[in-house]
Design a protein around this motif. Structure first.
Motif, PDB file in Angstrom:
ATOM      1  N   UNK A   1       0.843  -1.192   0.000  1.00 57.92           N
ATOM      2  CA  UNK A   1       0.000   0.000   0.000  1.00 57.92           C
ATOM      3  C   UNK A   1       0.881   1.246   0.000  1.00 57.92           C
ATOM      4  N   UNK A   2       0.250   2.390  -0.154  1.00 61.14           N
ATOM      5  CA  UNK A   2       0.970   3.659  -0.196  1.00 61.14           C
ATOM      6  C   UNK A   2       0.861   4.395   1.128  1.00 61.14           C
ATOM      7  N   UNK A   3       1.842   5.224   1.458  1.00 56.94           N
ATOM      8  CA  UNK A   3       1.806   5.989   2.713  1.00 56.94           C
ATOM      9  C   UNK A   3       0.606   6.937   2.749  1.00 56.94           C
ATOM     10  N   UNK A   4       0.108   7.162   3.965  1.00 53.29           N
ATOM     11  CA  UNK A   4      -1.000   8.088   4.159  1.00 53.29           C
ATOM     12  C   UNK A   4      -0.558   9.302   4.961  1.00 53.29           C
ATOM     13  N   UNK A   5      -1.503   9.872   5.700  1.00 57.29           N
ATOM     14  CA  UNK A   5      -1.230  11.073   6.487  1.00 57.29           C
ATOM     15  C   UNK A   5      -0.677  10.696   7.857  1.00 57.29           C
ATOM     16  N   UNK A   6       0.348  11.392   8.290  1.00 57.18           N
ATOM     17  CA  UNK A   6       0.926  11.138   9.608  1.00 57.18           C
ATOM     18  C   UNK A   6       0.148  11.873  10.690  1.00 57.18           C
ATOM     19  N   UNK A   7       0.053  11.251  11.842  1.00 56.56           N
ATOM     20  CA  UNK A   7      -0.504  11.923  13.012  1.00 56.56           C
ATOM     21  C   UNK A   7       0.528  12.946  13.502  1.00 56.56           C
ATOM     22  N   UNK A   8       0.138  14.191  13.727  1.00 55.12           N
ATOM     23  CA  UNK A   8       1.107  15.250  14.010  1.00 55.12           C
ATOM     24  C   UNK A   8       1.561  15.362  15.471  1.00 55.12           C
ATOM     25  N   UNK A   9       1.044  14.534  16.350  1.00 55.62           N
ATOM     26  CA  UNK A   9       1.224  14.745  17.792  1.00 55.62           C
ATOM     27  C   UNK A   9       2.685  14.928  18.203  1.00 55.62           C
ATOM     28  N   UNK A  10       3.579  14.100  17.668  1.00 62.32           N
ATOM     29  CA  UNK A  10       4.966  14.132  18.139  1.00 62.32           C
ATOM     30  C   UNK A  10       5.906  14.849  17.160  1.00 62.32           C
ATOM     31  N   UNK A  11       5.339  15.682  16.322  1.00 60.01           N
ATOM     32  CA  UNK A  11       6.165  16.511  15.445  1.00 60.01           C
ATOM     33  C   UNK A  11       6.938  15.752  14.392  1.00 60.01           C
ATOM     34  N   UNK A  12       6.287  14.850  13.632  1.00 58.90           N
ATOM     35  CA  UNK A  12       7.012  14.083  12.617  1.00 58.90           C
ATOM     36  C   UNK A  12       7.304  14.903  11.368  1.00 58.90           C
ATOM     37  N   UNK A  13       8.441  14.612  10.754  1.00 54.68           N
ATOM     38  CA  UNK A  13       8.770  15.181   9.445  1.00 54.68           C
ATOM     39  C   UNK A  13       9.298  14.059   8.563  1.00 54.68           C
ATOM     40  N   UNK A  14       8.606  13.844   7.461  1.00 60.69           N
ATOM     41  CA  UNK A  14       9.009  12.773   6.558  1.00 60.69           C
ATOM     42  C   UNK A  14      10.322  13.124   5.846  1.00 60.69           C
ATOM     43  N   UNK A  15      11.263  12.193   5.905  1.00 58.33           N
ATOM     44  CA  UNK A  15      12.463  12.299   5.090  1.00 58.33           C
ATOM     45  C   UNK A  15      12.316  11.478   3.810  1.00 58.33           C
ATOM     46  N   UNK A  16      11.434  10.495   3.882  1.00 57.33           N
ATOM     47  CA  UNK A  16      11.222   9.608   2.735  1.00 57.33           C
ATOM     48  C   UNK A  16       9.948   8.825   2.984  1.00 57.33           C
ATOM     49  N   UNK A  17       9.178   8.580   1.925  1.00 59.79           N
ATOM     50  CA  UNK A  17       7.996   7.726   2.008  1.00 59.79           C
ATOM     51  C   UNK A  17       7.728   7.153   0.620  1.00 59.79           C
ATOM     52  N   UNK A  18       7.570   5.833   0.560  1.00 60.59           N
ATOM     53  CA  UNK A  18       7.295   5.177  -0.720  1.00 60.59           C
ATOM     54  C   UNK A  18       6.535   3.888  -0.458  1.00 60.59           C
ATOM     55  N   UNK A  19       5.553   3.632  -1.282  1.00 61.17           N
ATOM     56  CA  UNK A  19       4.765   2.418  -1.129  1.00 61.17           C
ATOM     57  C   UNK A  19       4.665   1.635  -2.417  1.00 61.17           C
TER      58      UNK A  19
END
Length: 740
Positions: A684-702
């Protein structure tokens, strides 16, 4: 809510349910009625014996298709002798594999002017003058015998009578119509001879061919004869194997695929249609065992004696593995096919001639014939070789592992990790394990979903797995993957569980199937007593000062997913949270590597029943589930104590992602999350991240099969991550400068 100190209080002793079916005729190599069978697996023989089919006779030991080779096969206790059939110019059937006489006779010398020496251009009388044995002595001088000189090419009648006479009526006949399009009338001639020799109605008679037309003609001529449809790889290319097996079942009693075609899907397709599976040509013991683990009904082999020996004695059935390796110890694992005593030899010498440690253990039905032995007193930072065999058998399986460096040493290291194997119709073979093995990692972290107990596969066609036999069958199914066996035999493994080792999104304390799922998990992985005692599964392993790997148990202590998040809701349990904090605080390793089976910021599970830490309220504002309160304690602890170089690593979500976190929003990275997968499950493909802990995507691929590589270079004070696809191609690479 009171925190649980153990996974499940008072687990009852595992009970074994033995299934039995209608009695089957007992033939030469009977299959033991194992109490470990799950009763529904298609990866087991559909007859009561596994047939040893002497390919062209005992052709590893004597000249093929000669009476000497046939006699040798019968002496070695073959169940069947195979004849390949060609037709002479005057319409006589002879036993010969090639359409020409050149390779296995002296036709070139005796008839120098008759190239290309096609069988159809020679009469039987001319062929009877040929020497069909001397070539073998020249080609294989170490196997040469004077009696092979002057061996002649037998006719079909002669071969049948010879086997019936010397086989005491116990050895069957297995014959192939070779190139029937070259020989019009071949099928009629075969049936005529079978009638004349009174074998057409024999129970142990098979006729085989690559030609469907030839087989259908034979069926018309002799409706009760058992026919085997042979397959090369190209014959199945682009075909739905389930439809193909169903289609041919109206004339065939079985299939003879090339050995590399035998995978769980083919076995399921054939056995569901009551088709025998007799692969060709299986000459190494490793291949023999590999195919036996898939449940074949017989094997064509040149080495008759080796297959007979395997079938008459206990043997290592699904490879070996090492795991939970420290600087001075390791756990070794193996499985036998029946109850047996297993011996392990361990040494720094690959020839096992010096300084060899010997360990033995009993494989019994209560653990599906698996054994785990602990080896202590090993040297740090050392490559060890080991081999295992059932004590009564000569067949051995070899493996190796490297011990961790000494406590305070800083050594470069690399690991591979991945998970999600056997889900949503994706079953062995998997390509990723072969690519992992090629990297030569220091160890393999199997990050959960090592099976999909709740999904349909050939091992459990009617899911979910409910008995421990079902769970065992799932592990055996994945171990049929040659790449996985190779990886496990090449390096140490640390295996953790997630949900599909039991059932989707389960909570250990409240799931009735946890008992069986956990028992099977511990049976099939080399797990130390520190992890398996009290079923805690969590533990810390150090690779010198380069890395501390902190393995979590995200399933065994958790509150129900449907419970609203709050201070009393837990995933890890109070004791494990405190233990995790202590390990992080006390670690002086360059990297703190936290193996978690569920992600931090990827919402998993269902709305109002979140399975990972994130509650996903950015997707559903009213979603009060998840485990964010507990993870906030962990996150705050990391930040408040100034713990550096923390990497959470997981699979679970069926895509790859690398995330950095600024949980307190001060502009600095607090920790990272590394996600790979799947190895063999829905993509499957990546979706939306939950923002609670301040995530920042460096890479995402599905939407691709993949695994992760992590390495530490202490000299450069760096760590790095790669995401590679199933062929080993790098899709993402990132180097991190480690903080002091």
């Amino acid at each position: 809510m009171k925190m649980k100190k153990s996974l499940i209080a008072g687990l009852a002793t595992l009970s074994l349910s033995v299934t039995s079916g209608a009695p089957l005729a007992v033939l030469a190599h009977p299959i033991q009625n194992a109490a470990t069978d799950n009763g529904q697996s298609t990866l087991r023989p559909i007859t009561s014996d596994v047939a040893v089919i002497a390919h062209r006779g005992a052709s590893a030991y004597g000249p093929e298709h000669t009476l000497a080779a046939y006699k040798q096969a019968m002496t070695m206790k073959a169940d069947y002798v195979e004849f390949d059939l060609q037709m002479t110019k005057d319409g006589q059937l002879i036993a010969m594999h090639d359409e020409t006489l050149a390779r296995t006779t002296n036709a070139k010398e005796l008839y120098p002017d008759r190239a290309p020496w096609r069988v159809k251009d020679f009469t039987l009388e001319e062929i009877s003058r040929l020497d069909a044995g001397s070539w073998f002595n020249k080609t294989y001088p170490n196997m040469a015998k004077t009696e092979y000189i002057g061996q002649h090419v037998p006719t079909l009648e002669e071969a049948i009578k010879f086997v019936k006479k010397h086989g005491n009526g116990k050895v069957g006949l297995y014959m192939e119509t070779k190139a029937p399009n070259v020989y019009p009338g071949m099928e009629e001639k075969v049936i005529e001879i079978l009638k004349e020799t009174n074998v057409l109605d024999d129970e142990k008679l098979f006729l085989e061919s690559f030609s469907e037309e030839s087989l259908r003609k034979l069926k018309t001529l002799a409706p009760n004869v058992k026919l085997i449809q042979l397959y090369s790889g190209s014959m199945l290319t682009g075909k739905d194997v389930y439809q193909e097996m169903k289609r041919i079942s109206d004339y065939a009693a079985g299939v003879g695929p090339s050995k590399e075609l035998v995978v769980p899907k083919l076995m399921e397709a054939a056995h569901q249609n009551q088709l025998l599976v007799h692969p060709w040509t299986v000459n190494s013991e490793d291949d023999m065992v590999s195919l036996l683990s898939l449940g074949v009904d017989g094997e064509f082999t040149n080495n008759t004696d080796q297959l007979v020996d395997l079938l008459e004695k206990p043997y290592i059935s699904h490879g070996v593995a090492s795991g939970d390796v420290t600087d001075s110890s390791a756990i070794l694992w193996a499985r036998t096919n029946v109850e047996a005593r297993v011996q392990f030899e361990i040494s720094t010498d690959s020839s096992f001639k010096h300084d060899t440690i010997v360990k033995t253990s009993r494989a019994d039905v209560a653990h599906d014939y698996t054994v785990n032995v602990e080896v202590n007193g090993l040297k740090a930072d050392t490559k060890y070789y080991y081999r295992a065999h059932a004590v009564s058998s000569q067949y051995t399986v070899n493996g190796s592992f490297k011990t961790a460096p000494e406590e305070n040493s800083l050594k470069p290291m690399s690991i591979v990790w991945g998970g999600d194997t056997g889900g949503q119709g994706e079953i062995p073979p998997y390509k990723s394990f072969k690519a992992m093995s090629a990297i030569n990692p220091d160890f393999f972290l199997f990050s959960g979903d090592t099976i999909y107990a709740d999904n349909k596969t050939p091992a459990v066609p009617n899911p979910p797995s409910e008995t421990i036999q079902d769970f065992w069958a799932k592990y055996k199914e994945n171990r049929t993957d040659a790449g996985l066996r190779s990886l496990l035999q090449k390096t140490g493994t640390f295996a953790i569980w997630d949900d599909h080792e039991v059932t989707n999104d389960f909570s250990g304390p409240s799931q009735p199937l946890t008992q069986a799922g956990l028992g099977a998990f511990k049976d099939y992985w080399p797990i130390s007593s520190e992890r398996s005692s009290a079923n805690k599964l969590y533990h810390k392993y150090s690779w010198g000062k380069s890395m501390d790997m902190i393995i979590l148990n995200n399933r065994g202590y958790r509150s129900p997913n449907t419970m609203a998040d709050g201070p009393d809701k837990t995933m890890l349990g109070e004791e494990q949270v405190k233990w995790l904090e202590q390990q992080l605080l006390e670690s002086d390793a360059k990297v703190k590597f936290v193996a978690t089976s569920v992600p931090i910021s990827v919402p998993t599970g269902k709305a109002t029943a979140r399975d990972g830490w994130a509650n996903g309220n950015q997707v559903n504002p009213n979603d009060l589930t998840g485990y964010e309160n507990e993870f906030k304690k962990i996150s705050d602890f990391i930040i408040e104590k100034g713990i550096k170089n923390v990497y959470f690593v997981t699979t679970d979500v069926h895509f790859a992602e690398v995330i950095k976190y600024d949980a307190n929003h001060d502009g600095k990275t607090d920790y990272h999350e590394l996600i790979s997968g799947p190895i063999g499950a829905v993509k499957i493909n990546p979706g939306t991240l939950d923002p609670t802990f301040g995530p920042e995507r460096l890479y995402a691929e599905g939407n691709f099969f993949n695994f992760g590589v992590f390495h530490v270079d202490p000299a450069k004070n760096q760590a790095g991550v790669e995401i590679r696809d199933e062929n080993g191609k790098v899709h993402f690479s990132q180097t991190f400068q480690l903080e002091d």
